[in-house]
Design a protein around this motif. Structure first.
Motif, PDB file in Angstrom:
ATOM      1  N   VAL A  88      -3.974   0.270   9.079  1.00  0.00           N
ATOM      2  CA  VAL A  88      -3.480   1.647   9.216  1.00  0.00           C
ATOM      3  C   VAL A  88      -2.395   1.920   8.179  1.00  0.00           C
ATOM      4  N   LEU A  89      -1.475   0.975   7.999  1.00  0.00           N
ATOM      5  CA  LEU A  89      -0.410   1.163   7.016  1.00  0.00           C
ATOM      6  C   LEU A  89      -0.966   1.214   5.589  1.00  0.00           C
ATOM      7  N   ALA A  90      -2.006   0.455   5.308  1.00  0.00           N
ATOM      8  CA  ALA A  90      -2.643   0.515   3.984  1.00  0.00           C
ATOM      9  C   ALA A  90      -3.227   1.906   3.747  1.00  0.00           C
ATOM     10  N   LEU A  91      -3.930   2.429   4.732  1.00  0.00           N
ATOM     11  CA  LEU A  91      -4.487   3.787   4.606  1.00  0.00           C
ATOM     12  C   LEU A  91      -3.378   4.828   4.473  1.00  0.00           C
ATOM     13  N   PHE A  92      -2.305   4.657   5.229  1.00  0.00           N
ATOM     14  CA  PHE A  92      -1.163   5.565   5.161  1.00  0.00           C
ATOM     15  C   PHE A  92      -0.559   5.550   3.758  1.00  0.00           C
ATOM     16  N   CYS A  93      -0.430   4.365   3.176  1.00  0.00           N
ATOM     17  CA  CYS A  93       0.117   4.251   1.820  1.00  0.00           C
ATOM     18  C   CYS A  93      -0.748   4.988   0.803  1.00  0.00           C
ATOM     19  N   VAL A  94      -2.053   4.825   0.903  1.00  0.00           N
ATOM     20  CA  VAL A  94      -2.956   5.500  -0.036  1.00  0.00           C
ATOM     21  C   VAL A  94      -2.906   7.014   0.188  1.00  0.00           C
ATOM     22  N   ALA A  95      -2.921   7.431   1.457  1.00  0.00           N
ATOM     23  CA  ALA A  95      -2.874   8.868   1.755  1.00  0.00           C
ATOM     24  C   ALA A  95      -1.587   9.506   1.249  1.00  0.00           C
ATOM     25  N   THR A  96      -0.446   8.838   1.440  1.00  0.00           N
ATOM     26  CA  THR A  96       0.808   9.411   0.961  1.00  0.00           C
ATOM     27  C   THR A  96       0.893   9.360  -0.567  1.00  0.00           C
ATOM     28  N   ALA A  97       0.314   8.357  -1.184  1.00  0.00           N
ATOM     29  CA  ALA A  97       0.294   8.299  -2.648  1.00  0.00           C
ATOM     30  C   ALA A  97      -0.458   9.503  -3.204  1.00  0.00           C
ATOM     31  N   VAL A  98      -1.624   9.765  -2.652  1.00  0.00           N
ATOM     32  CA  VAL A  98      -2.455  10.866  -3.132  1.00  0.00           C
ATOM     33  C   VAL A  98      -1.837  12.220  -2.779  1.00  0.00           C
ATOM     34  N   SER A  99      -1.266  12.345  -1.594  1.00  0.00           N
ATOM     35  CA  SER A  99      -0.740  13.629  -1.130  1.00  0.00           C
ATOM     36  C   SER A  99       0.609  14.003  -1.736  1.00  0.00           C
ATOM     37  N   PHE A 100       1.464  13.015  -1.983  1.00  0.00           N
ATOM     38  CA  PHE A 100       2.839  13.323  -2.380  1.00  0.00           C
ATOM     39  C   PHE A 100       3.247  12.803  -3.755  1.00  0.00           C
ATOM     40  N   HIS A 101       2.489  11.881  -4.332  1.00  0.00           N
ATOM     41  CA  HIS A 101       2.945  11.244  -5.571  1.00  0.00           C
ATOM     42  C   HIS A 101       1.907  11.287  -6.693  1.00  0.00           C
ATOM     43  N   ALA A 102       1.031  12.266  -6.680  1.00  0.00           N
ATOM     44  CA  ALA A 102      -0.045  12.319  -7.670  1.00  0.00           C
ATOM     45  C   ALA A 102       0.308  13.165  -8.900  1.00  0.00           C
ATOM     46  N   ALA A 103       1.579  13.503  -9.071  1.00  0.00           N
ATOM     47  CA  ALA A 103       2.014  14.242 -10.267  1.00  0.00           C
ATOM     48  C   ALA A 103       2.256  13.228 -11.383  1.00  0.00           C
ATOM     49  N   PHE A 104       1.180  12.813 -12.036  1.00  0.00           N
ATOM     50  CA  PHE A 104       1.261  11.703 -12.992  1.00  0.00           C
ATOM     51  C   PHE A 104       2.046  12.042 -14.248  1.00  0.00           C
ATOM     52  N   ASP A 105       2.293  13.307 -14.516  1.00  0.00           N
ATOM     53  CA  ASP A 105       3.107  13.670 -15.672  1.00  0.00           C
ATOM     54  C   ASP A 105       4.596  13.415 -15.420  1.00  0.00           C
ATOM     55  N   ASP A 106       4.957  13.211 -14.153  1.00  0.00           N
ATOM     56  CA  ASP A 106       6.330  12.872 -13.770  1.00  0.00           C
ATOM     57  C   ASP A 106       6.384  11.353 -13.578  1.00  0.00           C
ATOM     58  N   GLN A 107       7.100  10.664 -14.469  1.00  0.00           N
ATOM     59  CA  GLN A 107       7.116   9.195 -14.421  1.00  0.00           C
ATOM     60  C   GLN A 107       7.596   8.666 -13.073  1.00  0.00           C
ATOM     61  N   ASN A 108       8.591   9.312 -12.468  1.00  0.00           N
ATOM     62  CA  ASN A 108       9.094   8.877 -11.165  1.00  0.00           C
ATOM     63  C   ASN A 108       7.995   8.953 -10.105  1.00  0.00           C
ATOM     64  N   GLN A 109       7.259  10.055 -10.083  1.00  0.00           N
ATOM     65  CA  GLN A 109       6.177  10.198  -9.107  1.00  0.00           C
ATOM     66  C   GLN A 109       5.062   9.189  -9.377  1.00  0.00           C
ATOM     67  N   PHE A 110       4.798   8.930 -10.645  1.00  0.00           N
ATOM     68  CA  PHE A 110       3.773   7.945 -10.996  1.00  0.00           C
ATOM     69  C   PHE A 110       4.172   6.556 -10.503  1.00  0.00           C
ATOM     70  N   ILE A 111       5.454   6.220 -10.645  1.00  0.00           N
ATOM     71  CA  ILE A 111       5.942   4.926 -10.148  1.00  0.00           C
ATOM     72  C   ILE A 111       5.806   4.866  -8.624  1.00  0.00           C
ATOM     73  N   HIS A 112       6.142   5.946  -7.932  1.00  0.00           N
ATOM     74  CA  HIS A 112       5.970   5.978  -6.473  1.00  0.00           C
ATOM     75  C   HIS A 112       4.497   5.846  -6.096  1.00  0.00           C
ATOM     76  N   PHE A 113       3.619   6.480  -6.862  1.00  0.00           N
ATOM     77  CA  PHE A 113       2.180   6.362  -6.623  1.00  0.00           C
ATOM     78  C   PHE A 113       1.758   4.899  -6.709  1.00  0.00           C
ATOM     79  N   LEU A 114       2.169   4.228  -7.789  1.00  0.00           N
ATOM     80  CA  LEU A 114       1.805   2.817  -7.966  1.00  0.00           C
ATOM     81  C   LEU A 114       2.451   1.931  -6.901  1.00  0.00           C
ATOM     82  N   LYS A 115       3.699   2.254  -6.510  1.00  0.00           N
ATOM     83  CA  LYS A 115       4.377   1.498  -5.445  1.00  0.00           C
ATOM     84  C   LYS A 115       3.566   1.580  -4.154  1.00  0.00           C
ATOM     85  N   ASN A 116       3.094   2.772  -3.819  1.00  0.00           N
ATOM     86  CA  ASN A 116       2.302   2.932  -2.600  1.00  0.00           C
ATOM     87  C   ASN A 116       0.995   2.144  -2.676  1.00  0.00           C
ATOM     88  N   LEU A 117       0.355   2.173  -3.837  1.00  0.00           N
ATOM     89  CA  LEU A 117      -0.884   1.396  -3.982  1.00  0.00           C
ATOM     90  C   LEU A 117      -0.609  -0.102  -3.894  1.00  0.00           C
TER      91      LEU A 117
END
Length: 150
Positions: A88-117
């Protein structure tokens, strides 16, 4: 007599392996418990963030997030229903990465995306290998059972 090295003991289930599994669960859970408690203490900020992401029913999403983060974090630490909780936590991490951190032009958001993955990958390791012997799941299973399922 040959004394096992520290490296050998790390991989030996009679050595450090149970403690490393517990420490790993504790470290993985800490970010979720802290985040969930923060959501309980200041729900308005999280509601605004959820709404800004365009997700429907922010109040329901907040409650679900708190339950997953706090409940899942505590369950992970004690090792209760660990494989399910980690899934469940793995799915939550992927869902929050896609929903909140998918602004790849923003380096901070990209790092959060990768952290969640990365966290999702850690949780999948727990799903695959179990919580270890220092867990409620191992105690519930007792001494008889499939050691590979721990």
């Amino acid at each position: 007599m040959v004394t096992p090295s520290v490296a050998d003991r790390v991989y030996d289930s009679t050595g450090y392996k149970p403690m490393l599994a517990l420490l790993g669960r504790l470290l993985m859970a800490s970010i979720f418990i802290i985040s969930g408690v923060g959501k309980v203490a200041n729900p308005e900020v999280t509601l605004g963030y959820i709404a800004s992401a365009g997700l429907p029913v922010p109040q329901a999403a907040l409650i679900i997030a708190i339950l997953i983060e706090v409940g899942g974090g505590v369950a992970l630490i004690v090792g209760y229903r660990t494989r399910i909780v980690a899934g469940v936590l793995a799915l939550f991490c992927v869902a929050t990465a896609v929903s909140f951190h998918a602004a790849f032009d923003d380096q901070n958001q990209f790092i959060h995306f990768l952290k969640n993955l990365t966290m999702a990958g850690g949780f999948l390791q727990i799903v695959a290998f179990g919580p270890g012997s220092l867990s409620v799941d191992a105690r519930r299973q007792g001494p008889v059972g499939n050691p590979g399922s721990r």
